[in-house]
Design an enzyme around this catalytic site. Structure first.
Site, PDB file in Angstrom:
ATOM      1  N   SER A  61     -33.300  71.080  -3.322  1.00 31.74           N
ATOM      2  CA  SER A  61     -32.558  72.212  -3.884  1.00 31.74           C
ATOM      3  C   SER A  61     -32.063  73.199  -2.831  1.00 31.74           C
ATOM      4  O   SER A  61     -31.190  74.001  -3.122  1.00 31.74           O
ATOM      5  CB  SER A  61     -33.415  72.950  -4.916  1.00 31.74           C
ATOM      6  OG  SER A  61     -34.519  73.570  -4.288  1.00 31.74           O
ATOM      7  N   HIS A 100     -36.495  79.194  -2.727  1.00 30.31           N
ATOM      8  CA  HIS A 100     -35.082  79.462  -3.030  1.00 30.31           C
ATOM      9  C   HIS A 100     -34.635  80.754  -2.372  1.00 30.31           C
ATOM     10  O   HIS A 100     -35.436  81.528  -1.868  1.00 30.31           O
ATOM     11  CB  HIS A 100     -34.853  79.527  -4.537  1.00 30.31           C
ATOM     12  CG  HIS A 100     -34.768  78.171  -5.173  1.00 30.31           C
ATOM     13  ND1 HIS A 100     -34.672  77.998  -6.529  1.00 30.31           N
ATOM     14  CD2 HIS A 100     -34.770  76.916  -4.654  1.00 30.31           C
ATOM     15  CE1 HIS A 100     -34.615  76.708  -6.812  1.00 30.31           C
ATOM     16  NE2 HIS A 100     -34.684  76.037  -5.689  1.00 30.31           N
ATOM     17  N   ASP A 127     -31.725  80.648 -11.087  1.00 32.35           N
ATOM     18  CA  ASP A 127     -33.023  80.065 -11.464  1.00 32.35           C
ATOM     19  C   ASP A 127     -33.586  80.547 -12.794  1.00 32.35           C
ATOM     20  O   ASP A 127     -34.738  80.257 -13.095  1.00 32.35           O
ATOM     21  CB  ASP A 127     -34.055  80.370 -10.368  1.00 32.35           C
ATOM     22  CG  ASP A 127     -33.809  79.597  -9.101  1.00 32.35           C
ATOM     23  OD1 ASP A 127     -33.061  78.607  -9.141  1.00 32.35           O
ATOM     24  OD2 ASP A 127     -34.364  79.984  -8.059  1.00 32.35           O
TER      25      ASP A 127
END
Length: 184
Positions: A61, A100, A127
């Site tokens: 990701s 992230h 998210d």
């Protein structure tokens, strides 16, 4: 296969040749190795202010910035999270931390409160779908640390061992056997 059998026979022979005092000494050595690793980990936790000073990127990701298997070094620091930083966070009800980027921060100065929104660099949207049900934002209590450095691909060993747990237990057993049967 003959090589493995001969090595195993050698370990068993060495183990049988030890007296009780040697076995106890080797057990103490094994305990010291484990204790030393725990002390180092706890020291890193104190220095970095993070409950997990080292994490492995488990998914793609964050590509191209971080690849699956990269090891990240974390530091919590005292400053609030800022847009653009790479953070590692835990979601209530999930065991595995997520790596992230912070894409939005809303500060409420009167309450000294932050609302944080994250997104994986390789993901299409933010998210919010990953957060706990009804949760729109992360808060500083969810943040485990900020990425301050990394080692590329060095965490692939962790990923392989998580994918194949019997390999992990076998490796731990072999290492313990090596410590117990070493004569130094």
């Amino acid at each position: 296969m003959d090589f493995v059998k001969s090595q195993w026979d050698g370990f068993v022979g060495e183990f049988k040749s030890m007296n009780a005092r040697q076995l106890i000494g080797q057990g103490v050595n094994l305990g010291l190795v484990v204790t030393s690793a725990l002390i180092i980990w706890k020291s890193l936790m104190l220095i970095t202010g993070s409950e997990s000073p080292v994490v492995v990127v488990l998914s793609g990701s964050m590509e191209p910035g971080f690849q699956r298997g990269d090891i990240l070094f974390l530091n919590m620091g005292s400053k609030p999270a800022r847009t653009g930083e790479i953070v590692v966070f835990n979601i209530d009800g999930r065991d595995i931390p997520i790596v992230h980027r912070v894409i939005k921060v809303h500060e409420r100065a009167a309450e000294n409160h932050l609302d944080i929104l994250t997104k994986g660099d390789n993901n299409y949207g933010d998210d919010r779908l990953l957060y706990a049900r009804g949760q729109e934002w992360l808060h500083m209590k969810h943040i485990m640390g900020r990425a301050v450095g990394f080692l590329p691909y060095m965490g692939m060993v962790t990923i392989v061992m998580n994918d194949y747990p019997m390999l992990k237990y076998g490796l731990i057993g072999v290492l313990a056997l090596l410590v117990i049967t070493s004569k130094e």
